[in-house]
Design an enzyme around this catalytic site. Structure first.
Site, mmCIF file in Angstrom:
data_model
loop_
_atom_site.group_PDB
_atom_site.id
_atom_site.type_symbol
_atom_site.label_atom_id
_atom_site.label_comp_id
_atom_site.label_asym_id
_atom_site.label_seq_id
_atom_site.Cartn_x
_atom_site.Cartn_y
_atom_site.Cartn_z
ATOM 1 N N ILE A 203 1.005 -1.050 0.195
ATOM 2 C CA ILE A 203 -0.150 0.095 0.481
ATOM 3 C C ILE A 203 0.560 1.079 0.414
ATOM 4 O O ILE A 203 0.072 2.476 -0.761
ATOM 5 C CB ILE A 203 -0.878 -0.130 0.762
ATOM 6 C CG1 ILE A 203 -2.276 1.554 1.052
ATOM 7 C CG2 ILE A 203 -0.032 0.165 2.593
ATOM 8 C CD1 ILE A 203 -3.064 1.055 -0.125
ATOM 9 N N SER B 297 10.706 0.498 8.488
ATOM 10 C CA SER B 297 10.058 -0.909 7.851
ATOM 11 C C SER B 297 11.158 -1.774 8.227
ATOM 12 O O SER B 297 12.673 -1.494 8.347
ATOM 13 C CB SER B 297 9.932 -1.027 6.259
ATOM 14 O OG SER B 297 9.837 -1.895 6.016
ATOM 15 N N ARG B 298 10.783 -3.288 8.366
ATOM 16 C CA ARG B 298 11.438 -4.369 8.380
ATOM 17 C C ARG B 298 12.597 -4.352 7.353
ATOM 18 O O ARG B 298 13.798 -4.930 7.677
ATOM 19 C CB ARG B 298 10.952 -5.595 8.796
ATOM 20 C CG ARG B 298 10.555 -5.246 10.303
ATOM 21 C CD ARG B 298 9.842 -6.634 10.989
ATOM 22 N NE ARG B 298 8.100 -6.771 9.900
ATOM 23 C CZ ARG B 298 7.670 -7.764 9.579
ATOM 24 N NH1 ARG B 298 7.549 -8.165 10.716
ATOM 25 N NH2 ARG B 298 6.105 -7.865 9.105
ATOM 26 N N LYS C 237 -5.919 3.530 7.158
ATOM 27 C CA LYS C 237 -7.348 2.904 7.208
ATOM 28 C C LYS C 237 -6.918 1.138 8.004
ATOM 29 O O LYS C 237 -6.263 0.530 6.898
ATOM 30 C CB LYS C 237 -8.419 2.632 6.573
ATOM 31 C CG LYS C 237 -8.452 2.388 4.698
ATOM 32 C CD LYS C 237 -8.732 0.858 5.054
ATOM 33 C CE LYS C 237 -8.521 0.461 4.108
ATOM 34 N NZ LYS C 237 -8.742 -1.296 3.647
ATOM 35 N N ASP D 25 -12.125 -5.494 5.890
ATOM 36 C CA ASP D 25 -10.692 -5.079 5.048
ATOM 37 C C ASP D 25 -10.848 -4.607 4.327
ATOM 38 O O ASP D 25 -10.522 -2.651 3.814
ATOM 39 C CB ASP D 25 -9.592 -5.904 4.536
ATOM 40 C CG ASP D 25 -7.564 -5.217 4.418
ATOM 41 O OD1 ASP D 25 -7.442 -4.403 4.989
ATOM 42 O OD2 ASP D 25 -8.541 -4.977 3.790
#
Length: 306
Positions: A11, A33-34, A87, A165
Site C-alpha cells: 500500500i 520498515s523491517r 485505514k 478490510d
C-alpha cells in the site's frame, strides 16, 4: 514538510509514495520498515531510532497493518510528531480513543484516513443526498482476496478484519454520504474453518440499510452502493468513481478541481490539518465493524487456502 513513511509494503509503494511525490506539501525524509526501503531515502528498521536521530521530521505516516500500528503511533505522538493513520485507524476502538487522547495531551495533529471517501464522486453523492429522505440503501462489495492480498495471512488473523478490510471502505463511504446516521442491528459472518476472521459478511443496519461483502469474487470486481429516495435512486459504482442518478451518469460538482486520486486528496487534507492544528478521528466506519463482530452470527464455511 518532511515526513517519515512507516511500513514500506504494497500500500505504501502503490499509493502513498506516488501521492507524496506529486504533492507540493510533502517530502519523504525517512522510512521505517523491517525490509522495505525507498531509493535515496534514509532507511531505519527501528522506530525509536528514527525518532531520536531525525528530530527534523515532525510528521509520521503509518502504513502498517492495524495490529502493530498502535505502538508506533503512540511512540510518534509521545515524541511530539503529527501522525497520519492508514485505514482502519486501529485494531480496536479503545486503541483509537487512547491515541486521540494522547494526541490532545501532546498537542499534535492526528488523522484517521478513509481513502475511499476521497473517491471522485463521493462528494457529489453526499451533496445530492443531503436534503433527501433515504428509503433504502444496499452495499454490494465483492472482490478477490487472492488478487489484493496474495499470501498475506495477517488479514485472516485476529485484528486483520478479514472481509471487512475492504468492506470498511464501503462503510466509510456510506457514513459519509447518508444524510442521517445509522447503526448495525444484525450480521452474519462466514468464517473459514481454518481462519479467524470472516471471508464474507451480510449486514443489516437501521434505516433499511443492508450490505453484502464477499472476498471470493473472481473476474470483474464489484464495489457498489445503491441508495433509494422518493426523488430518485443513486448508484455509486467502481468504489465511488462513478455516480448515476436514475441510470444517468453524473459529473463532478466542481469541474475546476484538479486534485486527482484518493491518496493525493488524503495528503492534501493532512497538510491542511497539520498547518492549522487539529484532530480528525471519525471512527464511525470502524464502529460498524466492531458492532458486526459483537452482534454477528458466525457460520463455519469451507477452509480457505491461497
Amino acid at each position: 514538510m518532511k515526513l517519515a513513511l512507516v511500513g514500506i509494503g504494497k500500500i505504501a509503494v502503490d499509493q502513498h509514495v506516488p501521492a507524496i511525490a506529486a504533492s507540493p506539501d510533502w517530502e519523504v525524509g525517512a522510512t521505517v520498515s523491517r525490509a522495505g526501503t525507498l531509493p535515496g531515502v534514509e532507511a531505519f528498521t527501528d522506530m525509536a531510532r528514527m525518532l531520536e536521530k531525525r528530530p527534523d521530521i515532525r510528521v509520521v505516516s503509518l502504513c502498517l497493518p492495524p495490529v502493530p500500528r498502535f505502538a508506533y503511533a503512540q511512540a510518534a505522538i509521545r515524541a511530539g510528531r503529527h501522525v497520519m493513520l492508514e485505514k482502519p485507524p486501529g485494531a480496536s476502538l479503545s486503541e483509537c480513543h487512547a491515541l486521540e487522547a494522547l494526541a490532545r495531551e501532546n498537542r499534535v495533529s492526528l488523522y484517521a484516513t478513509w481513502h475511499s471517501r476521497e473517491a471522485a464522486m463521493v462528494r457529489p453523492a453526499r451533496n445530492w443526498l443531503s436534503d433527501k429522505r433515504v428509503t433504502r440503501a444496499h452495499i454490494t462489495w465483492r472482490e478477490d482476496v487472492r488478487h489484493w492480498h496474495p499470501g498475506q495471512d495477517w488479514v485472516f488473523e485476529p485484528g486483520g478484519m478479514g472481509v471487512f478490510d475492504p468492506g470498511i471502505n464501503a462503510l466509510s463511504i456510506l457514513t459519509r454520504i447518508l444524510p442521517a446516521p445509522v447503526h448495525l442491528t444484525r450480521a452474519t459472518l462466514d468464517v473459514p474453518g481454518n481462519r479467524q476472521t470472516p471471508i464474507a459478511a451480510h449486514l443489516t443496519l437501521s434505516g433499511n440499510v443492508t450490505a453484502e461483502f464477499d472476498w471470493l469474487q473472481t473476474g470483474k470486481q464489484t464495489w457498489e452502493i445503491e441508495v433509494e429516495t422518493p426523488e430518485g435512486t443513486l448508484l455509486l459504482q467502481d468504489g465511488g468513481a462513478r455516480l448515476l442518478i436514475d441510470g444517468k451518469e453524473r459529473g463532478a460538482d466542481d469541474e475546476d478541481d484538479t486534485l486527482q486520486g484518493e491518496y493525493p486528496r488524503l495528503y492534501d487534507n493532512f497538510a491542511r490539518l497539520v498547518t492549522r492544528g487539529g484532530i480528525d478521528m471519525d471512527l464511525s466506519p470502524l464502529t460498524h465493524v466492531a458492532d458486526a463482530f459483537m452482534l454477528g452470527e458466525r457460520r463455519a464455511v469451507a477452509p480457505f487456502d491461497w
